[in-house]
Scaffold this motif. Structure first.
Motif, PDB file in Angstrom:
ATOM      1  N   LYS A   2       0.839  -1.214   0.000  1.00  0.00           N
ATOM      2  CA  LYS A   2       0.000   0.000   0.000  1.00  0.00           C
ATOM      3  C   LYS A   2       0.865   1.252   0.000  1.00  0.00           C
ATOM      4  O   LYS A   2       0.588   2.213  -0.716  1.00  0.00           O
ATOM      5  N   ARG A   3       1.922   1.234   0.822  1.00  0.00           N
ATOM      6  CA  ARG A   3       2.816   2.403   0.880  1.00  0.00           C
ATOM      7  C   ARG A   3       3.527   2.608  -0.443  1.00  0.00           C
ATOM      8  O   ARG A   3       3.690   3.745  -0.893  1.00  0.00           O
ATOM      9  N   ARG A   4       3.937   1.514  -1.074  1.00  0.00           N
ATOM     10  CA  ARG A   4       4.633   1.620  -2.359  1.00  0.00           C
ATOM     11  C   ARG A   4       3.728   2.261  -3.402  1.00  0.00           C
ATOM     12  O   ARG A   4       4.160   3.151  -4.145  1.00  0.00           O
ATOM     13  N   ILE A   9       2.381   7.204  -6.565  1.00  0.00           N
ATOM     14  CA  ILE A   9       1.485   8.263  -7.042  1.00  0.00           C
ATOM     15  C   ILE A   9       2.117   9.632  -6.797  1.00  0.00           C
ATOM     16  O   ILE A   9       2.161  10.484  -7.691  1.00  0.00           O
ATOM     17  N   PHE A  10       2.633   9.847  -5.588  1.00  0.00           N
ATOM     18  CA  PHE A  10       3.274  11.131  -5.276  1.00  0.00           C
ATOM     19  C   PHE A  10       4.503  11.359  -6.146  1.00  0.00           C
ATOM     20  O   PHE A  10       4.712  12.453  -6.675  1.00  0.00           O
ATOM     21  N   ARG A  11       5.322  10.321  -6.299  1.00  0.00           N
ATOM     22  CA  ARG A  11       6.553  10.458  -7.083  1.00  0.00           C
ATOM     23  C   ARG A  11       6.235  10.740  -8.541  1.00  0.00           C
ATOM     24  O   ARG A  11       6.878  11.594  -9.167  1.00  0.00           O
ATOM     25  N   ARG A  16       6.052  14.483 -13.151  1.00  0.00           N
ATOM     26  CA  ARG A  16       5.320  15.127 -14.257  1.00  0.00           C
ATOM     27  C   ARG A  16       5.335  16.650 -14.108  1.00  0.00           C
ATOM     28  O   ARG A  16       5.511  17.369 -15.086  1.00  0.00           O
ATOM     29  N   ALA A  17       5.158  17.143 -12.887  1.00  0.00           N
ATOM     30  CA  ALA A  17       5.147  18.589 -12.649  1.00  0.00           C
ATOM     31  C   ALA A  17       6.515  19.193 -12.959  1.00  0.00           C
ATOM     32  O   ALA A  17       6.609  20.265 -13.571  1.00  0.00           O
ATOM     33  N   ILE A  18       7.591  18.503 -12.572  1.00  0.00           N
ATOM     34  CA  ILE A  18       8.939  18.996 -12.839  1.00  0.00           C
ATOM     35  C   ILE A  18       9.201  19.007 -14.342  1.00  0.00           C
ATOM     36  O   ILE A  18       9.753  19.979 -14.879  1.00  0.00           O
ATOM     37  N   ALA A  19       8.813  17.950 -15.021  1.00  0.00           N
ATOM     38  CA  ALA A  19       9.025  17.871 -16.470  1.00  0.00           C
ATOM     39  C   ALA A  19       8.265  18.980 -17.189  1.00  0.00           C
ATOM     40  O   ALA A  19       8.797  19.617 -18.105  1.00  0.00           O
ATOM     41  N   GLN A  43       4.304  20.582  -5.523  1.00  0.00           N
ATOM     42  CA  GLN A  43       4.324  19.116  -5.549  1.00  0.00           C
ATOM     43  C   GLN A  43       5.529  18.565  -4.795  1.00  0.00           C
ATOM     44  O   GLN A  43       5.422  17.576  -4.059  1.00  0.00           O
ATOM     45  N   LEU A  44       6.679  19.213  -4.966  1.00  0.00           N
ATOM     46  CA  LEU A  44       7.886  18.775  -4.258  1.00  0.00           C
ATOM     47  C   LEU A  44       7.727  18.929  -2.749  1.00  0.00           C
ATOM     48  O   LEU A  44       8.114  18.038  -1.979  1.00  0.00           O
ATOM     49  N   ASP A  45       7.156  20.056  -2.330  1.00  0.00           N
ATOM     50  CA  ASP A  45       6.919  20.271  -0.904  1.00  0.00           C
ATOM     51  C   ASP A  45       5.997  19.195  -0.336  1.00  0.00           C
ATOM     52  O   ASP A  45       6.230  18.675   0.754  1.00  0.00           O
TER      53      ASP A  45
END
Length: 77
Positions: A2-4, A9-11, A16-19, A43-45
């Motif tokens: 579940k954690r993975r 999802i967060f990663r 995508r936001a950075i790209a 997103q990074l925060d």
């Protein structure tokens, strides 16, 4: 498992936001670049707060994005 999945999802959304921000910065549209960079920083925060990314890793990535944005702003001025 579940954690993975949650971390994935967060990663993924952070990547995508950075790209998107990098493409906007290279594209040269100042308003779009500013908007997408701020979204990527957010997103990074969020990923750092959740423990998906180490806080120093998030900070380094934010710094590099902001540095690129500042260079674009300086070139546009």
């Amino acid at each position: 498992e579940k954690r993975r999945m949650r971390n994935r999802i967060f990663r993924g959304s952070t990547r995508r936001a950075i790209a998107k921000a990098r493409v906007a910065i290279v594209g040269g549209g100042l308003d779009t670049a500013r908007e997408t960079t701020l979204e990527a920083v957010s997103q990074l925060d969020h990923a750092a707060q959740k423990g998906v990314l180490h806080k120093n890793n998030a900070s380094r990535r934010k710094s590099r994005l902001m540095k690129a944005l500042a260079a674009l702003e300086k070139a546009q001025a």
